[in-house]
Each structure stands twice: as C-alpha cells, then as structure tokens.
Design an enzyme around this catalytic site. Sequence first.
Site, mmCIF file in Angstrom:
data_model
loop_
_atom_site.group_PDB
_atom_site.id
_atom_site.type_symbol
_atom_site.label_atom_id
_atom_site.label_comp_id
_atom_site.label_asym_id
_atom_site.label_seq_id
_atom_site.Cartn_x
_atom_site.Cartn_y
_atom_site.Cartn_z
ATOM 1 C CD1 TRP A 87 12.829 12.500 11.825
ATOM 2 C CD2 TRP A 87 11.272 10.943 12.189
ATOM 3 N NE1 TRP A 87 12.027 12.436 10.708
ATOM 4 C CE2 TRP A 87 11.069 11.488 10.914
ATOM 5 C CE3 TRP A 87 10.406 9.940 12.647
ATOM 6 C CZ2 TRP A 87 10.037 11.070 10.075
ATOM 7 C CZ3 TRP A 87 9.384 9.523 11.811
ATOM 8 C CH2 TRP A 87 9.210 10.083 10.555
ATOM 9 C CG HIS A 88 9.176 8.137 15.654
ATOM 10 N ND1 HIS A 88 10.437 7.659 15.407
ATOM 11 C CD2 HIS A 88 8.351 7.470 14.815
ATOM 12 C CE1 HIS A 88 10.371 6.736 14.463
ATOM 13 N NE2 HIS A 88 9.126 6.604 14.073
ATOM 14 N N GLY A 89 8.889 12.255 17.823
ATOM 15 C CA GLY A 89 8.111 13.236 18.576
ATOM 16 C C GLY A 89 8.964 13.960 19.591
#
Lengths: 489, 332
Positions: A322-324
């Site tokens: 989700w973060h990257g």
Amino acid sequence: MLFNSIEFLIFFPIVVLIYFVLPHKFRWVLLLLASYVFYASWRVKYLLLIIASTLVNYFLAKKIASERKKKKKLAYLLISIAATLGPLLVFKYADFFNESIGDLAELIDWNYTASSLNLLLPIGISFYTFQTLSYVIDVYQKKVKPEKHLGYFALYVAYFPQLVAGPIERPSNLLPQLRAEQLVDWPRIKSGLSLMLWGLFLKIVVADQAASVVNEVYGDVESYSGFSLVFATFLFTFQILGDFAGYSSIAIGAARVMGVDLSKNFDTPYLSKSISEFWSRWHITLSTWFRDYIYIPLGGSRAATWLVLINIMITFSVSGLWHGAAWTFIVWGLLHGFYIVFANISLGARKKLKQASPLAEGSMIDSIWRALVVFVLVMFSWVFFRAESLADAAYILSNLHVGLWGQLVSIDGWQAIAEMTNTQPVQIFAAVFGIVVLVLASLVERATDFYEEFSRLPVYVRWPAYYALIIIIVLFGSSNSADFIYFQF
Amino acid sequence: MSKSNTTSRIRVAVSTVLFVFFLFLTYFATVTIIASHESLYSYTPNIAISEGSRSFTLDRYLEFENIEKDFDVIFMGSSVSMFSFNTDIFTKNGIKSYNLASNGQLPLNIYHTANRYLDEKIADTVIIDAYWQPLAVQDRDSTEAATDFFSNTTPSWDSLDLALDVNNLVAYNTFFATLGGELIDPLGASKQKIISYREYVGSGFFKTNEINEPGKKFDLVGPLLYEPDQKQFEYLEKLIKKFQNLGVEVILLNPPLTDEFFSEDRDFDAVNEELSELVNKYKLRYIDFNQLRHAKNLNLNTLDHYKDSVHLNYTGSGIFSQYVIDTLELAN
C-alpha cells in the site's frame, strides 16, 4: 494545493469564513466545491477519478443495502471493490507488476517484453480509495446505512482536509459530523489553529530540515559509510514522523476549525514499548483499516497459531505494498510482520528471560530499554522504506558500521557532521533542533493531554508559546518546503 | 444579534489584532537581536546576513553612492561578471567604468539594484551578464544577491520591494533582521571584512590572489540542461526597457568560461532561443565570448587565467577586459 503553501494560507480562511456565513443547508455545496478546487489545483483531469468513484459507490452501496439476496449483495460488493480498486491497481501497481514479471522472465529465460504505462499517480488515491472501500464494506456488513444524499457522500469521499493523505475516516465517524450544523465555536477554532501550527512546525522544521540531509545521503549512498548512513537514517526516522504526523495535525486542525473531529492518526509512536504498540500509535487509521478489513476477515487472532502468524505476515506485506509499488516497501512491511511474529513466538522465552533479569518489569529503566529497542528496530526498517532500491538498502546495511567508531570520535561540532554528510552546519543544527523539540513535546504529550491542558493556560503563557512556535517556523523552517511524503502513496 | 454575542465578537477581533501586533513586535525584536550577533545568525538557516561580505559588497555600494556618477560603462550581473570586468584596464584605456555585479545577481536583482542606483542616466552603456546560469531555472534563485544587498546597503523601500519580489522566508527575515540591525548599529565602511587573499582595486573591482597548483582539477558546476527561467527573463526585459527609456545602451554579454566547462554535453538551446528573441525585439548587441574566443584568439587557459571552471582570475580578467574594449570598440 499543499498545506504548507501560500495558496492554502489564502484558500483556507476564505473557505472557513464563507462556511460560517452560509446557512447550514448550503454548506455541503461550499465544502464539496472547495474540496474539488483543492484537488483540482494539482491536476484537474484526475478529479474525474474521484467523481467516478463517488458515483459508482454511491449507487452500488444503495443497491447493496436494498438487495435481499445474499449472492446479489455480494456481487454488488465485489463490483464496487473492483471498480474502486481498479484505478489504484492501474495507476499505482501496473508498472510495478509488469516490471516484476519482466524481471522474473529474465531469470527463467522467458521471452517477455514489459512495456510501461508510465502513468502519473493520482495524488492521494490510496487514501480516498480505502476510505470509499470502508464505506461500501460497512454498508454490506450493515454497520452503517447508505448515505441518501449524494452531496454528503461526495463530501465524505473528497473532504479536503483529509482527502490526499488521511486520516482515513470511517463513514460512522465522518458522515454524521458533515451533516450536523456546526456553530462558530471559538475555543474549537483556536484549538484547531494551534494544531495546524504544530503540524506546520513538524513539517517544515522537523521533516524538511531533516530531508535536506537525508536526501543528500540517500540520493548517493555509495559515497557514504558509517556515521553518515546512521545519522541520515536517524534523521529519516524523524523526517517521516514529522512529515506525516505534521500533515495529520494540519488536517485534524483544519477540520476542527470547521467543527469536525477527525480521528487521531499518531500518538507518540516512538515511545512505544513493543512493535504491536508502535502500530497502535503509528498511522492509526491505516492500521485499524488493515485490522478491520484484512486481518480480521482473514481469521484474525482467533485462528490456529500458525494461521495467525500467516495472517500477520499477509497483512503487513499488503501494508508495505500500500505504501509504495516497490520491493523496498514490501520488504519493509514484511520486516514489521516478522517483528510481530517473532514477538509472538518468543513470548514464553522472553518472559523467562525477564524473570531472570535484574530489571524489574515496568520500572523506568525497563521502559526506557524497551522503548529504545523498539526505536532501533523501527529505525532499521526505515532503511528499506527510504532506500531507492533494494541494492541501496543492502549497501546501507552492510556499510553502517564501516569506519563508524573513528568518525564518531572525530566529531567535534556541527561542521564535522556537515562535512561527513556533504551539507551545511546550519542544516544539521536546524534538523537536530527540530528533533529535540519534537522529542520533548512527545514526552509531555505522553504524560498528559497536552492540547487540553494547554488550552486552559492563561493568555500570558499561551501567546508567548504561539509566538515561539511561529517564529521558530519562520526562522528555522525549510525555505524549499517539499511535498508531503505520503502524497505519493 | 444579542448584546453578548456582539461583545464576544468585538473581543475576538480586538484580541486577534493585538495578537498579530505583538507577534510582529516579538518577531522584529527576535530578528534584530539575531542580526546583531554573528554567533546567532550563523545558526539561523533562514537569516542570511553577509555584512561586509567577501565580495566587498559593502565597500563597493558605499563607494558607488558617493562617487561622481558619470560613467561610460557599468557592469551588472552575477559573479561571472564580477570577476571578469577589471575596471583598472578600462581606466587605462580612458573608459570610466564601474563593476556593480555581485554573487548570484540575477536579472531580478539587477532590476532592483538599478532602481536604487541607476534611476537616471548615469552611464552611456550598461553591460549585463547573459551567462546561461542566471537565466536558467536553478535551485539558487535571487536569494543570495538579495540578502547580500540587504546586508550591505541601507534599508529602503527598494529593499522591501526586492524582498517582496524574491518572496521567500530567507529574504523576508534577512530584510527585517538587517532593518533592525541598522536601527541599532548603522552600516559603515569599518564593517567591511578584511579578506587575506583578496584586495579591493576600486571602481567595484577586486583582485583575487588565489594561485592554482599545477594539475589542479576544478569541479564542474551547473546543470546539463538549461531551462529558461521565465521570471528572470521577465526582469531582463523590464531592465532593457528601463535602460532604453533612460537612453542607456544595453549590451548583453556572455563572458568566456573554461574549456572544461564545455567538456560536458550541455544544452543551452532553450535559453539561447529566448535570449535571441529579446535581442531581436530590442535590437541589442549580444556577444557570446565563448563563441568568439577561439575565432579571435582570445588566449585563456584554465590554470593560468581562471580561479575555477567559470570565474576568471585577476590575470584572466585583465586579458578579457582588454579584449572586450577592443571587440566592442569602447575606447572610441
């Protein structure tokens, strides 16, 4: 539009002023328009994505609620999830998956040509996607009733204070507040403005000053070793907190000025005494989202022990992704999953060790020691989060110790550190100064409800404190203030 | 509206005004205190005071204010111009000149310097730096020369106007800090720092005594792609109009850089294109000495005539200045 920009400094007071002048029934129109202007100031065409997501989920949620057949209900839910996640997958992950398949193909000598879409990631897409998903899932699970008013629902999706980087709100918290008539409440307005001021401090003094050193070192890691790498990682640990907690504070403060209480997103995470506690204090609205919509549906903690551990690893790897869209983020997520899994399976052994230890459980030394261990583990994990590639992360980890002692003993002032990091002494001083203020504030905040207590203090204490904060921001804030890191997620 | 409601609103309005008023007072007092102690401002990132700077800006501006203003030519622009135009050579050729260039002086800064010192016709010709760097987008904007200006000139409305045009925290803070500093301890020639390796020659030019060791390699500065900075081009156009309205000839000049500077594949096309539009529009003389030098045998070599990859040293400035006089036929 950035919170730390002149445009927002003009935009926000105008919106607030009109908001309180307008009759209640028209306020949603103002807020929705303001939210769309706020977003469109970045890229107008990507506003269409938000509008499309709003319309699809508004109508599908109504269908889900009115449908009696379970299978059809589920089908509507799945269509809604697919329609909401689709743009996220295309814009954020398509190139990553494609490149990863390409890399794999190369490994197994398979003739596969990976062509990139090279799409610009719509700002805040991960945040409003998750917020919208929580709405349709909650409607499906009958935790909330579908919103009848399209305008209020559109505002729930696009509410500008938290549109691009959270806090990720649940419909049960935000929708009723958006509907309620908010009166001018000076204590709330003052408290909101104070929070915004604190957020600005965290962003442009703590985060952006640290960033000037971190970017230098992490932008060319192979030119550095030992202390430079340790120091840059240490600064990044505070940069990421200052950046994101700063954004959250401004968002919560801005909403509070207009009478809305957004959820708390950070609660002194670096004073946590375990990794689990860290995750209950870091990006709280995302952690609880993953807990409620991924971890628990997978079986949560009620399944067999081995399944629980797998669920934890799955949840954290998704959190990393989700973060990257990069392997560095996945490794970062997995590492945190591993920390928690290890903490679970070693619980018995650690208890025995503790009994044999001279440190009394719960004593101050024990607490400091545990907080320190957690801080170091978290700091270690940030290497993967910040490194531009896994190769860079591997280089950093294998060179953290190189020449470290010699460099440490040679430090005799700011100049020495500046030379080691190829920056200016004043940048080092400003970064460290910001961190010291942040740590002191965190200690106070942990001990008491800081904002509540502070607002009760007499004016001759509060005003100098505000002045000090404003003047520190003006004198020590980075003059090249950058985007918020979490915008890219 | 009830009476208590009105009273409450008046109270809020009054306390807001008082808050802002005392905030400004506190801010002004703080920056003034910081401005008066080098140990404080050297650790304040958003205050950049360079009183009596290494480039003799204090002495040069003071001298310029008091000198008889009847020049043949005035030089303005960045450090490339500051180190290139040796006014001694111009004097020897019977040309009365002054070098008003300073570190990081971009067209925006030149415009404000001109507003302060060249608001009437005091020279026949103004030669403005048309080196690519000041006209291209860069991290270092007009702040460096602006803070140098605030630190070494008496504050005025021009200074405030400059701060507003630069429009960043460093510019505002330095403006107010130097304003406060000036109220307590006014600027004077005695504040010029003595620099061991530099010597002030006069007419805005100073000599550098730095000698390059044989085989020394200079760092190559500047980007590979030069993108035009529209803000600086706007100010360059305003400057040209201003001087032409005063009847002053404007010459755009690109001083010669080292061969090493061109060893990297740099792209100046976009800047050159905008520059040539201006030159044609205002019918200016524009000379790029980087193109001329090889055709006209301007013999400059890196170690003997430069202090780094873009700035001439004292010897180099002498050769170049004579070459400018001959090429532009200024002595006639």
